[in-house]
Design a protein around this motif. Sequence first.
Motif, PDB file in Angstrom:
ATOM      1  N   LYS A 134       7.542   1.982  16.993  1.00  0.00           N
ATOM      2  CA  LYS A 134       8.040   2.947  16.014  1.00  0.00           C
ATOM      3  C   LYS A 134       9.516   3.228  16.279  1.00  0.00           C
ATOM      4  CE  LYS A 134       5.107   6.378  15.405  1.00  0.00           C
ATOM      5  NZ  LYS A 134       4.396   7.672  15.300  1.00  0.00           N
ATOM      6  N   THR A 154       2.482  -2.409  17.949  1.00  0.00           N
ATOM      7  CA  THR A 154       3.295  -1.657  16.988  1.00  0.00           C
ATOM      8  C   THR A 154       4.330  -0.817  17.705  1.00  0.00           C
ATOM      9  OG1 THR A 154       1.432  -1.525  15.446  1.00  0.00           O
ATOM     10  CG2 THR A 154       3.229   0.050  15.125  1.00  0.00           C
ATOM     11  N   LEU A 172       0.852  -1.192   0.000  1.00  0.00           N
ATOM     12  CA  LEU A 172       0.000   0.000   0.000  1.00  0.00           C
ATOM     13  C   LEU A 172       0.888   1.242   0.000  1.00  0.00           C
ATOM     14  CD1 LEU A 172      -2.475  -1.014   2.853  1.00  0.00           C
ATOM     15  CD2 LEU A 172      -2.785  -1.350   0.400  1.00  0.00           C
ATOM     16  N   THR A 178      13.567   2.612  -3.448  1.00  0.00           N
ATOM     17  CA  THR A 178      12.307   3.339  -3.258  1.00  0.00           C
ATOM     18  C   THR A 178      11.760   2.980  -1.878  1.00  0.00           C
ATOM     19  OG1 THR A 178      11.128   1.494  -4.247  1.00  0.00           O
ATOM     20  CG2 THR A 178      11.696   3.333  -5.707  1.00  0.00           C
ATOM     21  N   PHE A 225       2.087   1.324  20.461  1.00  0.00           N
ATOM     22  CA  PHE A 225       0.634   1.241  20.567  1.00  0.00           C
ATOM     23  C   PHE A 225       0.162  -0.157  20.218  1.00  0.00           C
ATOM     24  CE2 PHE A 225      -0.241   1.398  16.002  1.00  0.00           C
ATOM     25  CZ  PHE A 225       0.799   2.152  15.485  1.00  0.00           C
ATOM     26  N   GLU A 278       7.381   1.714  11.378  1.00  0.00           N
ATOM     27  CA  GLU A 278       6.460   1.167  12.377  1.00  0.00           C
ATOM     28  C   GLU A 278       6.329  -0.333  12.128  1.00  0.00           C
ATOM     29  OE1 GLU A 278       3.542   5.068  13.022  1.00  0.00           O
ATOM     30  OE2 GLU A 278       2.705   3.153  12.352  1.00  0.00           O
ATOM     31  N   GLU A 338       8.608   7.901   4.411  1.00  0.00           N
ATOM     32  CA  GLU A 338       9.774   8.579   3.825  1.00  0.00           C
ATOM     33  C   GLU A 338       9.755  10.048   4.246  1.00  0.00           C
ATOM     34  OE1 GLU A 338      11.283   7.705  -0.337  1.00  0.00           O
ATOM     35  OE2 GLU A 338      10.621   9.773  -0.566  1.00  0.00           O
ATOM     36  N   THR A 397       0.600   5.429   0.481  1.00  0.00           N
ATOM     37  CA  THR A 397      -0.319   6.457   0.963  1.00  0.00           C
ATOM     38  C   THR A 397       0.303   7.842   0.835  1.00  0.00           C
ATOM     39  OG1 THR A 397      -1.304   4.917   2.554  1.00  0.00           O
ATOM     40  CG2 THR A 397      -1.645   7.259   2.965  1.00  0.00           C
ATOM     41  N   MET A 429      10.060  -3.540   1.913  1.00  0.00           N
ATOM     42  CA  MET A 429      10.136  -4.991   1.709  1.00  0.00           C
ATOM     43  C   MET A 429      11.425  -5.554   2.305  1.00  0.00           C
ATOM     44  SD  MET A 429       8.377  -5.984  -1.922  1.00  0.00           S
ATOM     45  CE  MET A 429       9.031  -4.691  -2.975  1.00  0.00           C
ATOM     46  N   ASP A 432       4.364  13.017   4.724  1.00  0.00           N
ATOM     47  CA  ASP A 432       3.265  12.981   3.755  1.00  0.00           C
ATOM     48  C   ASP A 432       3.268  11.767   2.848  1.00  0.00           C
ATOM     49  OD1 ASP A 432       2.472  15.381   4.769  1.00  0.00           O
ATOM     50  OD2 ASP A 432       3.382  16.589   3.187  1.00  0.00           O
ATOM     51  N   LEU A 433       4.183  10.843   3.058  1.00  0.00           N
ATOM     52  CA  LEU A 433       4.297   9.717   2.133  1.00  0.00           C
ATOM     53  C   LEU A 433       4.754   8.483   2.890  1.00  0.00           C
ATOM     54  CD1 LEU A 433       4.227   9.016  -0.939  1.00  0.00           C
ATOM     55  CD2 LEU A 433       6.692   9.296  -0.892  1.00  0.00           C
ATOM     56  N   PHE A 434       3.963   7.415   2.812  1.00  0.00           N
ATOM     57  CA  PHE A 434       4.388   6.181   3.472  1.00  0.00           C
ATOM     58  C   PHE A 434       3.839   4.967   2.740  1.00  0.00           C
ATOM     59  CE2 PHE A 434       0.328   5.254   5.553  1.00  0.00           C
ATOM     60  CZ  PHE A 434      -0.232   6.511   5.765  1.00  0.00           C
ATOM     61  N   VAL A 435       4.482   3.826   2.978  1.00  0.00           N
ATOM     62  CA  VAL A 435       4.004   2.567   2.410  1.00  0.00           C
ATOM     63  C   VAL A 435       3.786   1.565   3.535  1.00  0.00           C
ATOM     64  CG1 VAL A 435       5.273   2.958   0.255  1.00  0.00           C
ATOM     65  CG2 VAL A 435       6.277   1.536   2.041  1.00  0.00           C
ATOM     66  N   ASP A 436       2.897   0.619   3.261  1.00  0.00           N
ATOM     67  CA  ASP A 436       2.656  -0.513   4.170  1.00  0.00           C
ATOM     68  C   ASP A 436       2.939  -1.779   3.402  1.00  0.00           C
ATOM     69  OD1 ASP A 436       1.110   0.401   6.786  1.00  0.00           O
ATOM     70  OD2 ASP A 436       0.321   1.606   5.138  1.00  0.00           O
ATOM     71  N   TYR A 437       3.714  -2.680   4.022  1.00  0.00           N
ATOM     72  CA  TYR A 437       3.984  -3.973   3.394  1.00  0.00           C
ATOM     73  C   TYR A 437       3.669  -5.074   4.392  1.00  0.00           C
ATOM     74  CZ  TYR A 437       6.272  -7.741   0.870  1.00  0.00           C
ATOM     75  OH  TYR A 437       6.519  -8.915   0.207  1.00  0.00           O
ATOM     76  N   GLU A 465       9.023   1.680  -1.278  1.00  0.00           N
ATOM     77  CA  GLU A 465       8.426   0.345  -1.405  1.00  0.00           C
ATOM     78  C   GLU A 465       9.480  -0.744  -1.222  1.00  0.00           C
ATOM     79  OE1 GLU A 465       7.917   2.936  -3.425  1.00  0.00           O
ATOM     80  OE2 GLU A 465       5.905   2.917  -4.317  1.00  0.00           O
ATOM     81  N   ASN A 466      10.580  -0.638  -1.960  1.00  0.00           N
ATOM     82  CA  ASN A 466      11.614  -1.677  -1.857  1.00  0.00           C
ATOM     83  C   ASN A 466      12.285  -1.688  -0.487  1.00  0.00           C
ATOM     84  OD1 ASN A 466      11.207  -2.772  -4.389  1.00  0.00           O
ATOM     85  ND2 ASN A 466      12.743  -1.498  -5.397  1.00  0.00           N
ATOM     86  N   TYR A 495      13.736   8.573   8.003  1.00  0.00           N
ATOM     87  CA  TYR A 495      12.758   7.504   7.836  1.00  0.00           C
ATOM     88  C   TYR A 495      12.152   7.126   9.184  1.00  0.00           C
ATOM     89  CZ  TYR A 495      14.543   6.610   3.118  1.00  0.00           C
ATOM     90  OH  TYR A 495      14.903   6.721   1.801  1.00  0.00           O
TER      91      TYR A 495
END
Lengths: 137, 137, 137, 137, 137, 137
Positions: free
Chosen positions: D6, D4, C2, D95, E130, D45, D125, C4, D101, D128-133, D97-98, D42
């Motif tokens: 961080k 979770t 995902l 990136t 959390f 979480e 990153e 965002t 992963m 305002d910009l994040f990814v979930d894997y 994303e990578n 960076y």
Amino acid sequence: MLLTRKAEFSASHVCANPALDDAENRRIYGAASNPNGHGHNYVVEVTVEGDADPVTGMVFDLRELKEILNREVIEPMDHRFLNREVAPFDRVVPTTENLAMEIWRRLRPAIERDHARLKNVRLYETADLFVDYGGER
Amino acid sequence: MLLTRKAEFSASHVCANPALDDAENRRIYGAASNPNGHGHNYVVEVTVEGDADPVTGMVFDLRELKEILNREVIEPMDHRFLNREVAPFDRVVPTTENLAMEIWRRLRPAIERDHARLKNVRLYETADLFVDYGGER
Amino acid sequence: MLLTRKAEFSASHVCANPALDDAENRRIYGAASNPNGHGHNYVVEVTVEGDADPVTGMVFDLRELKEILNREVIEPMDHRFLNREVAPFDRVVPTTENLAMEIWRRLRPAIERDHARLKNVRLYETADLFVDYGGER
Amino acid sequence: MLLTRKAEFSASHVCANPALDDAENRRIYGAASNPNGHGHNYVVEVTVEGDADPVTGMVFDLRELKEILNREVIEPMDHRFLNREVAPFDRVVPTTENLAMEIWRRLRPAIERDHARLKNVRLYETADLFVDYGGER
Amino acid sequence: MLLTRKAEFSASHVCANPALDDAENRRIYGAASNPNGHGHNYVVEVTVEGDADPVTGMVFDLRELKEILNREVIEPMDHRFLNREVAPFDRVVPTTENLAMEIWRRLRPAIERDHARLKNVRLYETADLFVDYGGER
Amino acid sequence: MLLTRKAEFSASHVCANPALDDAENRRIYGAASNPNGHGHNYVVEVTVEGDADPVTGMVFDLRELKEILNREVIEPMDHRFLNREVAPFDRVVPTTENLAMEIWRRLRPAIERDHARLKNVRLYETADLFVDYGGER
């Protein structure tokens, strides 16, 4: 009355004084002296001092302030390796302190005019570390 | 010693000086001059200066400070269209600067007493833009 | 995977259903039904689902995603009075829920393609209140 | 039940695929393809899924989770130029994303055991910009 | 459609299982087992799932949700020593996990009705830690 | 030039003056006078004033500043019940004001030297309430 605008840029840097040897730089700056560099999302807060204009109710035109910040700081520094691509950091160590002073020097002539003075530059290197520079007194 | 309390209110406003015509307001304020208004989650930080009381260890009673903030600022301004419902913004442009000064005027008589002075009002219009007002010097 | 992206816009709205009378709207929405409107700094988080492209390593082109968000959401809604200037809120109550659904409807055709699906729209009305909408299942 | 934790690290990277030429990398990644690199703070979480242990009331030992995060992610990546110093980013574009992963691959064997599964890695990153894997399904 | 409301309370706790001896509690919980207790500003995010009502455009009445949160969680837990003053933490270790489950148990009967389900309770012990609890599946 | 470093600790306290009776303490401090105590995630920001060193470009060694903060504030106060375990709060009410002054007293001798002065201690009790202490003038 103080007006503050915040902006962000992502850059990398090496904390090392070219006049010192590697061991000495390592001793002073630790991991931050890694010659390959590392990076930050820098957050800069620019504070302008002045009276609110009686007609506009504004200390400074907000859009012009944003343009000045973009032109003088964000565009030349964003996505850059400061030591290699942004003067004077080819010869000055880009610590947060020195970077805040350089931002001050770049912004001051563009901002100061009859009714407005550059009051402070705050620069966050991380959320837990920041400097404030208000010029020579 | 400074004590600061933060509060939030949601309001709408139009940035336009009724003494100017639409084109001039558009030139000065841009999209913010849209006569239908737009809104913000304003965040206000009120700073009181004083010594910690030797018995209570407090600069100012925290619950009273909260009540003053609610009574003087949050209740009259929250969920309001500032230009239409909150004096003096029927005739004064509700820029962040003018709004901070109005909040200062409302809070000062309620807060100042022997041992406490209102030191600063900080008002955030957005996370990236705020003003500080400390009164006439 | 995902991806965002977050963006912000400032708008005003009235929470009132035109099919109901004032007393009923007041009962349902409280101060938010004030017909003059009030405003928020809305924060929208758009989540795209897909696999990272084996060549680019990206789920979605970040600059294109920013352009889509600007074109479909920020430009038409920023500095607007939603009930008067942004369809369908002349006839649909612009609660956070309905606004998130409308943002979903605007973004989906622009984002969805072979390898990418719009997964979620999160919309913050204030820091303490937000909705998530993931489309009809 | 999800737990979770961080953590943050500061690194630099270049977004460029070594299999493509400079013009193509510039077209795909824009300013992020600057070969000198740029950097980010960076924020990662890490989410672990499991049941709260009936004796300890914990899904996972918090201090062990912190140690794993430090050993597998923060120490090898903090203050590093990812493309030059952290495998496999000498040949894989780092990136967001990578990178998410890769963090997943490093954490999974250290975290997963009878009662605990690695559920998600979220990587910011910027704010305002994040990814979930969440791994291959 | 998910609707989430955030609230905060300040409480203290001891992480120690009364069935274990001091050395064992110290081994498991470290400094958190200090019998005098220590405290946190807990942040709780309550997520309700439902469809937006066709008349009101709302998943759940926001003021009622706030009242439920205040009545069931904030009032009984704010400014309390959880182990001594809030059941069942006289006999259950108030880890973040167990506290989230207890908040779920208290909120569920007050929130669930024809059109609304309690979907998730997220509880922050600190900004860096959390848990999420979504009930037994 | 000001350099500020932020740190966090979790502690509990009771706001009550031992020289006053329970009813009086309850009247002054409200729920915060609960004798069992309650807690906070305190955030402390320490500001050092000085000139950037011409060789290192730093106002103060960042790692040393972190060590001083840990040794003087975080280690003795984190996971503690201030009134019972941290002097002088067995006899001084640990309001945010008094706690900020104590942190000032502990940090000043460790920080001040030829080129560096302790300028300010900011202490957040919650995100909405903080004090600043700059010493006796």
